[in-house]
Scaffold this motif. Structure first.
Motif, PDB file in Angstrom:
ATOM      1  N   TYR A 235      -5.499   9.573  -1.634  1.00 31.88           N
ATOM      2  CA  TYR A 235      -6.048   8.192  -2.061  1.00 31.88           C
ATOM      3  C   TYR A 235      -7.411   8.284  -1.780  1.00 31.88           C
ATOM      4  O   TYR A 235      -8.429   7.862  -2.644  1.00 31.88           O
ATOM      5  CB  TYR A 235      -5.354   7.077  -1.440  1.00 31.88           C
ATOM      6  CG  TYR A 235      -3.896   7.051  -1.877  1.00 31.88           C
ATOM      7  CD1 TYR A 235      -3.543   7.196  -3.102  1.00 31.88           C
ATOM      8  CD2 TYR A 235      -3.069   6.874  -0.816  1.00 31.88           C
ATOM      9  CE1 TYR A 235      -2.384   6.924  -3.574  1.00 31.88           C
ATOM     10  CE2 TYR A 235      -1.488   6.938  -1.114  1.00 31.88           C
ATOM     11  CZ  TYR A 235      -1.398   6.859  -2.671  1.00 31.88           C
ATOM     12  OH  TYR A 235       0.208   6.725  -2.901  1.00 31.88           O
TER      13      TYR A 235
ATOM     14  N   LYS B 273      -6.036  -0.257  -2.389  1.00 26.18           N
ATOM     15  CA  LYS B 273      -5.074  -1.022  -1.767  1.00 26.18           C
ATOM     16  C   LYS B 273      -3.995  -0.077  -1.232  1.00 26.18           C
ATOM     17  O   LYS B 273      -3.306  -0.364  -0.012  1.00 26.18           O
ATOM     18  CB  LYS B 273      -4.263  -1.764  -2.873  1.00 26.18           C
ATOM     19  CG  LYS B 273      -4.933  -2.910  -3.332  1.00 26.18           C
ATOM     20  CD  LYS B 273      -4.102  -4.194  -3.522  1.00 26.18           C
ATOM     21  CE  LYS B 273      -4.912  -5.409  -3.771  1.00 26.18           C
ATOM     22  NZ  LYS B 273      -5.556  -5.487  -5.047  1.00 26.18           N
ATOM     23  N   LYS B 274      -3.629   1.150  -1.769  1.00 28.00           N
ATOM     24  CA  LYS B 274      -2.921   2.011  -1.185  1.00 28.00           C
ATOM     25  C   LYS B 274      -3.211   2.691   0.129  1.00 28.00           C
ATOM     26  O   LYS B 274      -2.603   2.965   0.968  1.00 28.00           O
ATOM     27  CB  LYS B 274      -2.287   2.928  -2.306  1.00 28.00           C
ATOM     28  CG  LYS B 274      -1.788   2.470  -3.613  1.00 28.00           C
ATOM     29  CD  LYS B 274      -0.944   3.507  -4.259  1.00 28.00           C
ATOM     30  CE  LYS B 274      -0.402   2.551  -5.397  1.00 28.00           C
ATOM     31  NZ  LYS B 274       0.279   3.593  -6.144  1.00 28.00           N
TER      32      LYS B 274
END
Ligand SMILES: Nc1ncnc2c1ncn2[C@@H]1O[C@H](COP(=O)(O)OP(=O)(O)OP(=O)(O)O)[C@@H](O)[C@H]1O
Ligand SMILES: [Mg+2]
Lengths: 572, 358
Positions: A211, A281-282
């Protein structure tokens, strides 16, 4: 007591709390800041969108301008060029940044703090500066232009090198964060399963930072696609969207087409923004699940390799800066290589002279002071305000939006909105105020996120306690919230100051003869062929930004030691 | 009794579709110490926050000291509050924290400092005035929060699990201290807790809650001796349960075997649960009376708990397992040991009966 099940259903209307004077005051303030964001962001963008559907006399022509745009091959070609620059820069920057971040977090090489500091230098200079350095290195009379084997530095090669320099710190910060949240236990487990180090790298390390890598890639992509400084200085005939906007507006005074190109540029920037939000967000979800931090174990060969690598990257960065300093000091390159300060006599050149520099300081100071007050108060109010309902959501959206708007696009939107004779805010046009407003707005998002993060770390019950003690909210805000959040507040003000010093894109359409700025002076002097003075002015910006950073460091240290009695270092 | 100090009527709180509190009605009298007791998530904090006005109820009314405060914001209500986190202002010293609600009320400076001194004396922290919260122990922080909440002499003191962040020893000590303080100041107090021991030792009255409804309101004795529902019976203290069915008046059938118990005019054949506390179970030697409520039990295990012994028995007759508390001396006299047989009596008047189908 068997009456448990016979709940009387009193389905009347839902009760609503009577608002207190605090509630009303807070709502009023939220409204004020919300109106600021609407006037400084939403209205100008709307003005720009509508401008793109008008002809030069102001008549509505629907999508005609867009048709004209897509039927002009030279313009459409820029889309391809911009995307090309974006993809190439992204792959190079993310790779360099990943290995450097890996060296900084996973090796035990010496001098990590120095390497990290050096890697942050590009944040302190305008994106025009690496281009100037590249001209001195690889230009027609460049110091080492034979290294290019006959290729021309003016064009994609120059742009990409400059963009890599410019975007490296942004990618590095994100990837370092991603790498430092790794869980040591995963590595222990993998080692216990006798996985080889290559296997561990591909099965544990890479998935763990995916991410971070995606997020870094999108940030770099957006920055390099929307940047205007590097292609302006070193782009030559290689047109990109950002320079097209500039040329349409400044060169051809074709504002409508400028608006059309802006809308086109909004698309990749907007897409990257949306994806980045989702990925962030992740990443946060991973962060909260963090466990045992990883302690790198010594490995002589690996550590040395990483050290050599970090030195090479540092030489690249310091080299670019050093060449600029060299350019600034050399009297008349390449004919008179003696050193002196003649290039610092800005008053002898176009671009506004020393006044530009002082204007920049003034503008950056206003931006830092008013921007910090505005951003922090805004974040506080939406975070703590009662009964805001949909206002909160709208405000958050407006606060996130600036990140997706390239500076040039914002600046152009300001021309359309504030220069319109029918706008009562017209008096702001060509003032210092509009420069400050556009800069604050342009850098609103990151500041807002910093403030929000700091506020979320505070006990959610402070406001409840204060209300029970019948104390007005502003008292708790000033006596508790602000002191506790001082580090974040300092961070925000420095961030705003430095970016206000270095930004070109957000202000290049908005300055006036009385409010010329240092960064714009770099651009204009370069344009006029005064490259050495441009480098000198660029270095002035660097000294100032670096000085402010050092001041910030000392100040933070001071605050830390003065408040360490109550800052929570207590193990509970 | 006189008019209630705090009167809650038909209070309901919804979070979207979810009903956190359903039709709560409750009265608290002046000077009373009331505990909200219940398992996690039953709505205790929600009710407390509604009383404080921090999170207003969806329906229902709250009146304090005769005035309707249902929709007032917290700043227009009269209460002091201590949160589980204490929420002490980290950058203010102990004395500044306590003075926080006193300053700016146009009170003179030496008056404020006199009041602060008095409060810190009250919570036994006179020697810590210049320290910051981070420099205090958990128990001390808790007392600062208490002093701060009491500083403005509120009519109502609200405590949300004030002791749960502390270790057992400090907790036991502070229990007595808070209770003593409350009695001395006679301040009406509501405390939220999920610790039954805390509620039983501190409260004048306990409000037992479950799934957003009040199961029972009563003094600690009432709650313990006559739990109004099976939930309360199970939640408070230790309780033996036996499944049975009502038979003719005054009798239940357990595994087909009759047992004398007050059936409270229940119709025949209803499934019920019989409940009896371990200390109410009587053990003795030899089959003496031949009463319905007596049978032979086999000792399965013994657990020494200081002054008494908890005996786990297997009752062949009712096909059930039962716990009984006997003094250590008694256990010795009955020569209880695993495998030994002993007569067991469940006194009819000590058995409570809960209908299963409500
Ligand atoms: N803001 C909210 N939104 C939605 N549901 C909520 C909210 N606050 C509480 N709830 C729900 O309401 C119920 C009661 O919550 P409450 O905090 O009152 O429980 P509690 O009895 O204090 O529990 P605990 O002992 O764990 O503190 C819970 O199921 C909780 O999930
Ligand atoms: Mg709770």
């Amino acid at each position: 007591m068997t009456a448990k099940g016979v709940a009387i259903s009193t389905t009347g209307p839902m009760l609503r709390r009577k608002s207190s004077s605090d509630d009303r005051a807070m709502r009023l303030f939220v409204l004020v800041i919300g109106v600021y964001l609407i006037v400084a962001l939403a209205f100008p963008l709307y003005a720009m969108l509508s401008k793109s559907t008008l002809d030069s006399k102001g008549g509505f022509v629907g999508l005609e301008n867009y048709l004209a745009y897509f039927n002009t091959p030279s313009l459409v070609y820029s889309i391809q060029n911009s995307l090309f620059i974006g993809f190439v820069t992204t792959s190079i920057t993310v790779t360099i940044a990943f290995v450097l971040a890996y060296a900084l977090t996973r090796s035990r090489m010496p001098g990590k703090a120095v390497f990290k500091t050096v890697a942050m230098i590009p944040i302190l200079v305008p994106s025009l500066l690496p281009g100037i350095a590249l001209i001195y290195l690889f230009g027609r009379q460049g110091l080492i232009n034979e290294l290019l084997f006959g290729h021309d530095i003016y064009g994609p090669i120059g742009i990409v090198i400059a963009e890599v320099f410019f975007t490296l710190p942004h990618a590095l910060i994100i990837i370092i964060t991603a790498l430092s949240i790794a869980d040591a236990r995963l590595y222990e487990a993998a080692t216990a399963l006798r996985a080889g180090s290559a296997r561990i790298f591909f099965t544990v390390t890479l998935p763990g930072v995916r991410y971070g890598l995606i997020s870094a890639a999108f940030v770099v992509f957006t920055l390099s696609v929307t940047d205007f400084g590097a292609p302006k200085v070193i782009g030559g005939d290689f047109n990109v969207l950002a320079t097209d906007i500039y040329k349409q507006v400044i060169g051809q005074q074709n504002f409508e087409m400028g608006a059309v190109v802006s809308v086109v540029l909004l698309i990749p920037a907007g897409l990257a923004f949306v994806v980045d939000r989702i990925v962030q967000k992740k990443q946060i979800a991973l962060l909260s699940a963090r466990a045992v931090p990883l302690e790198p174990s010594p490995d002589k060969k690996f550590d040395n390799l990483m050290l050599v690598y970090s030195i090479v990257v540092s030489i690249f960065i310091v080299g670019i800066l050093g060449v600029c300093q060299f350019a600034a000091l050399v009297k008349f390159y390449p004919y008179n290589l003696s050193l002196g300060l003649s290039n610092y006599q800005f008053d002898l050149m176009d671009g506004g002279g020393w006044a530009s520099y002082f204007n920049s300081i003034e503008m950056a100071s206003y931006t830092a002071v008013f921007g910090t007050i505005l951003v922090f108060s805004g974040a506080y109010l939406v975070e703590k305000g009662q009964g805001l309902g949909p206002i909160r959501g709208t405000f958050q959206l407006l606060a996130m939006l600036p990140m997706a708007i390239p500076g040039l696009v914002l600046g152009l939107a300001y021309i359309f909105f504030f220069n319109s004779p029918s706008n009562p805010l017209n008096f702001l046009y060509h003032t210092m105020a509009i420069l400050v407003i556009s800069t604050i707005t342009h850098f609103y998002t990151v500041s807002h996120l910093t403030a929000t993060t700091a506020l979320k770390q505070m006990d959610a019950q402070f406001e409840s306690v204060a209300a029970s003690l019948k104390q007005p909210f502003y008292r708790t805000f000033l006596r508790v919230t602000v002191p506790v959040c001082t580090p974040a507040i300092l961070d925000i003000s420095i961030y705003l100051f430095v970016n206000a010093m270095t930004t070109v894109s957000a202000v290049v359409f908005l300055y006036s003869p009385h409010t010329t700025l240092a960064s714009v002076a770099v651009l204009n002097m370069d344009d006029a062929g005064d490259i050495a003075p441009a480098a000198a002015m660029g270095m002035m910006i660097f000294y100032t930004a670096a000085g402010v950073k050092i001041l910030h460091y000392l100040l933070s240290r001071g605050v830390e030691s003065r408040t360490q009695a109550w800052r929570v270092s207590v193990a509970k | 009794m006189s008019e209630a100090f705090l009167k809650i009527e038909n209070l309901t709180k919804n979070f979207g579709q979810f009903t956190a509190l359903r039709d709560i009605s409750l009265e608290v009298f002046e000077g009373e110490f009331v505990c909200f007791l219940g398992p996690s998530g039953c709505g205790k904090t929600t009710l407390l926050r509604a009383i404080a006005g921090l999170d207003i109820q969806s329906q229902g009314s709250i009146a304090q000291a005769g005035a309707d405060i249902s929709v007032l914001p917290p700043s227009e209500r009269d209460f002091g509050i201590v949160f589980q986190s204490y929420a002490l202002f980290p950058n203010l010293t102990v004395e500044k924290n306590v003075a926080y609600g006193l300053e700016s009320r146009r009170s003179r400076r030496n008056e404020v400092s006199r009041r602060v001194e008095e409060l810190l004396m009250l919570v036994d922290l006179s020697d810590q005035t210049k320290k910051y919260p981070a420099q205090l122990s958990g128990g001390q922080q808790q007392r600062v929060a208490l002093a701060r909440a009491l500083a403005t002499a509120p009519g109502l003191l609200l405590l949300d699990e004030p002791l749960s962040a502390l270790d057992a020893k400090v907790r036991a000590h502070l229990r007595m201290e808070i209770k003593g303080l409350q009695r001395r100041l006679a301040v009406t107090t509501i405390m939220v807790t999920h610790d039954q021991e805390e509620a039983l030792t501190m409260a004048d009255r306990i409000v037992v809650m479950n799934h957003g409804v009040i199961e029972q309101i009563g003094t600690p004795e009432e709650i313990y001796a006559s739990p109004a529902s099976e939930f309360v019976a199970e939640f408070i203290g230790t309780m033996n349960f036996i499944s049975a069915r009502t038979a003719s008046a005054g009798q239940c059938a357990c595994e087909g075997v009759p047992l004398d118990v007050d059936t409270e005019n229940m119709s025949e054949g209803r499934p019920v649960r019989l409940a009896i506390r371990p200390e109410d179970v009587e053990l003795h030697l030899g089959d003496e009376s031949g009463s319905n409520n007596e049978t032979l039990g086999v000792v399965e295990s013994l657990e020494y708990l200081g002054a008494f012994v908890r005996v786990t028995l297997n009752l062949e007759l009712w096909k059930t397992r039962l716990q009984a508390d006997v003094s250590t001396g008694e256990a010795h006299r009955l020569s209880l040991e695993p495998g030994a047989s002993v007569s067991v009596t469940l006194p009819a008047e000590k058995i409570r009966l809960y209908s299963l189908d409500s």
